[in-house]
Design a protein around this motif. Structure first.
Motif, PDB file in Angstrom:
ATOM      1  N   GLU A   1       0.821  -1.204   0.000  1.00  0.00           N
ATOM      2  CA  GLU A   1       0.000   0.000   0.000  1.00  0.00           C
ATOM      3  C   GLU A   1       0.856   1.256   0.000  1.00  0.00           C
ATOM      4  N   THR A   2       0.312   2.296  -0.578  1.00  0.00           N
ATOM      5  CA  THR A   2       0.994   3.581  -0.521  1.00  0.00           C
ATOM      6  C   THR A   2       1.013   4.094   0.911  1.00  0.00           C
ATOM      7  N   LYS A   3       2.158   4.588   1.338  1.00  0.00           N
ATOM      8  CA  LYS A   3       2.270   5.191   2.667  1.00  0.00           C
ATOM      9  C   LYS A   3       1.725   6.623   2.607  1.00  0.00           C
TER      10      LYS A   3
ATOM     11  N   TYR B   1       9.871   9.836  -1.261  1.00  0.00           N
ATOM     12  CA  TYR B   1       9.820   8.403  -0.934  1.00  0.00           C
ATOM     13  C   TYR B   1       8.445   7.812  -1.237  1.00  0.00           C
ATOM     14  N   ASP B   2       7.760   8.424  -2.168  1.00  0.00           N
ATOM     15  CA  ASP B   2       6.490   7.899  -2.685  1.00  0.00           C
ATOM     16  C   ASP B   2       5.337   7.864  -1.687  1.00  0.00           C
ATOM     17  N   HIS B   3       5.427   8.657  -0.643  1.00  0.00           N
ATOM     18  CA  HIS B   3       4.253   8.811   0.213  1.00  0.00           C
ATOM     19  C   HIS B   3       3.224   9.680  -0.512  1.00  0.00           C
ATOM     20  N   GLU B   4       1.948   9.443  -0.163  1.00  0.00           N
ATOM     21  CA  GLU B   4       0.894  10.366  -0.556  1.00  0.00           C
ATOM     22  C   GLU B   4       0.884  11.442   0.524  1.00  0.00           C
ATOM     23  N   VAL B   5       1.117  12.676   0.170  1.00  0.00           N
ATOM     24  CA  VAL B   5       1.339  13.702   1.199  1.00  0.00           C
ATOM     25  C   VAL B   5       0.292  14.812   1.134  1.00  0.00           C
ATOM     26  N   THR B   6      -0.218  15.178   2.308  1.00  0.00           N
ATOM     27  CA  THR B   6      -1.146  16.297   2.427  1.00  0.00           C
ATOM     28  C   THR B   6      -0.640  17.265   3.483  1.00  0.00           C
ATOM     29  N   ILE B   7      -0.658  18.547   3.165  1.00  0.00           N
ATOM     30  CA  ILE B   7      -0.418  19.567   4.195  1.00  0.00           C
ATOM     31  C   ILE B   7      -1.709  20.353   4.359  1.00  0.00           C
ATOM     32  N   PHE B   8      -2.237  20.281   5.573  1.00  0.00           N
ATOM     33  CA  PHE B   8      -3.507  20.923   5.892  1.00  0.00           C
ATOM     34  C   PHE B   8      -3.187  22.231   6.622  1.00  0.00           C
TER      35      PHE B   8
ATOM     36  N   VAL C   1       2.486   8.759   8.948  1.00  0.00           N
ATOM     37  CA  VAL C   1       3.138   9.837   9.682  1.00  0.00           C
ATOM     38  C   VAL C   1       2.157  11.002   9.778  1.00  0.00           C
ATOM     39  N   ASN C   2       1.637  11.252  10.984  1.00  0.00           N
ATOM     40  CA  ASN C   2       0.741  12.388  11.216  1.00  0.00           C
ATOM     41  C   ASN C   2       1.429  13.367  12.145  1.00  0.00           C
ATOM     42  N   LEU C   3       1.560  14.599  11.710  1.00  0.00           N
ATOM     43  CA  LEU C   3       2.242  15.585  12.549  1.00  0.00           C
ATOM     44  C   LEU C   3       1.423  16.871  12.657  1.00  0.00           C
TER      45      LEU C   3
END
Lengths: 159, 159, 159
Positions: B3-5, B32-39, B155-157
């Motif tokens: 699965e995509t990280k 590193y191929d994560h699906e990334v969101t910045i809220f 990874v949730n920050l």
């Protein structure tokens, strides 16, 4: 069968109270057999600085940063009620009264528990920190190493 | 099979250094191929503001907020050692010397890497931001969308 | 078959805007059937203080801390643009205009949604808070309880 749990903390802040929170969580997690990493970046690097003067060849800006920032965990200010340094003194007084561990003691305990203390090489470069200025027995790494740890982490925190 | 990280960062802070940390982690994770969101919420919205004046019809309080808050990533202050704006200048000088990317450059790279930049509609409403004041090609969403992403996040920050 | 999702928030900050963000995420997560815990530590304990004076036997330093820190969620300052208290007033004005919930209202909603509000006993001790000074129907626990929750958490945040 049971996998080791992982706790990964980014310590971005250079505040005494936040460093204290980070190290208390980290030491607790290590006591519960988590594999624990604290990744010190930006102002969080100050917690790893050696007390006192260390010989280092630096440019002008790097020297200024070095002089203005606190030298080691014991010198950090508070995120709230710092009151020109009075706040940290008050906190340290009540900590002593309640036998709470100081941040330098918490760092020592972290090292005894084999918590991986990492200094972010990118921000070391930026703020002009050199290895001889930081505590012994720490690791040097960048964001790629952090992500490799954190993507399997159970508890990931940014402090 | 694999699965995509996923990496999901809430950028609450309006500080240059914290925005920098958020975007460095985000760009690293995307590499590193994560699906990334910045809220982006609260003061973090300032990082998405367009430079310069934008026509917008606002009430008095919203106008005041708009004037007092920094217009765009390049204008943000520092969380530590801001020293009335001298700190950011010093940081930008060392960044240039070390060829580090500025926050506007990091945002541009994030957009090229298809990182999902979200503006929190609830706080836009509260602080009086309108869509024409923010960067193009961003997403508008609320806490429900954040939670849908974060509950499967690796990874949730909160920064 | 499907497990309950878990959201665990450490509220370290004593800022109105950060408490607001924490409680909005928490209430959102509870609405999506997450099991939610907010662990209040350090300055975050101030959000749980009762409004007004409460009888309590304290030492001198603890009394001073108690007097200097805000009494309850409504009295918290802002992390940015606090401007000697003007910022919170402005924010509350726009919140009223936009029918946004105040932090005390968000806390009440959290309690109605059975969100577990925890006060960190170690920092209560340190800052000299006693149970009668804090809201009713909250839980008292330490870092071990936090870690037990967080190690299975889907969304773990430090605010």
């Amino acid at each position: 069968m049971s996998e080791t749990k992982k706790t990964n903390i980014i310590l971005f802040s250079g505040d005494y109270d936040k460093a204290m929170a980070a190290y208390i969580i980290a030491n607790g997690a290590a006591a519960y057999d988590h594999e624990v990493t604290i990744f010190h970046t930006f102002w969080g690097l100050n917690a790893l600085r050696k007390d006192g003067d260390v010989e280092a060849q630096k440019g002008f800006l790097e020297k200024m940063f070095g002089k203005m920032m606190p030298k080691g965990a014991d010198k950090l200010g508070l995120s709230k009620m710092n009151m020109a340094g009075m706040g940290p003194k008050m906190i340290k007084k009540v900590m002593k009264k309640h036998n709470a561990q100081t941040v330098p003691e918490l760092i020592e305990m972290a090292q005894m528990q084999d918590i991986n203390l990492v200094a972010c090489t990118m921000t070391m470069d930026l703020l002009g920190f050199q290895k001889q200025e930081l505590l012994d027995d720490i690791t040097y790494a960048g964001v790629a190493a952090y992500l490799a740890d954190a993507e399997d982490g159970n508890v990931n925190l940014f402090i």
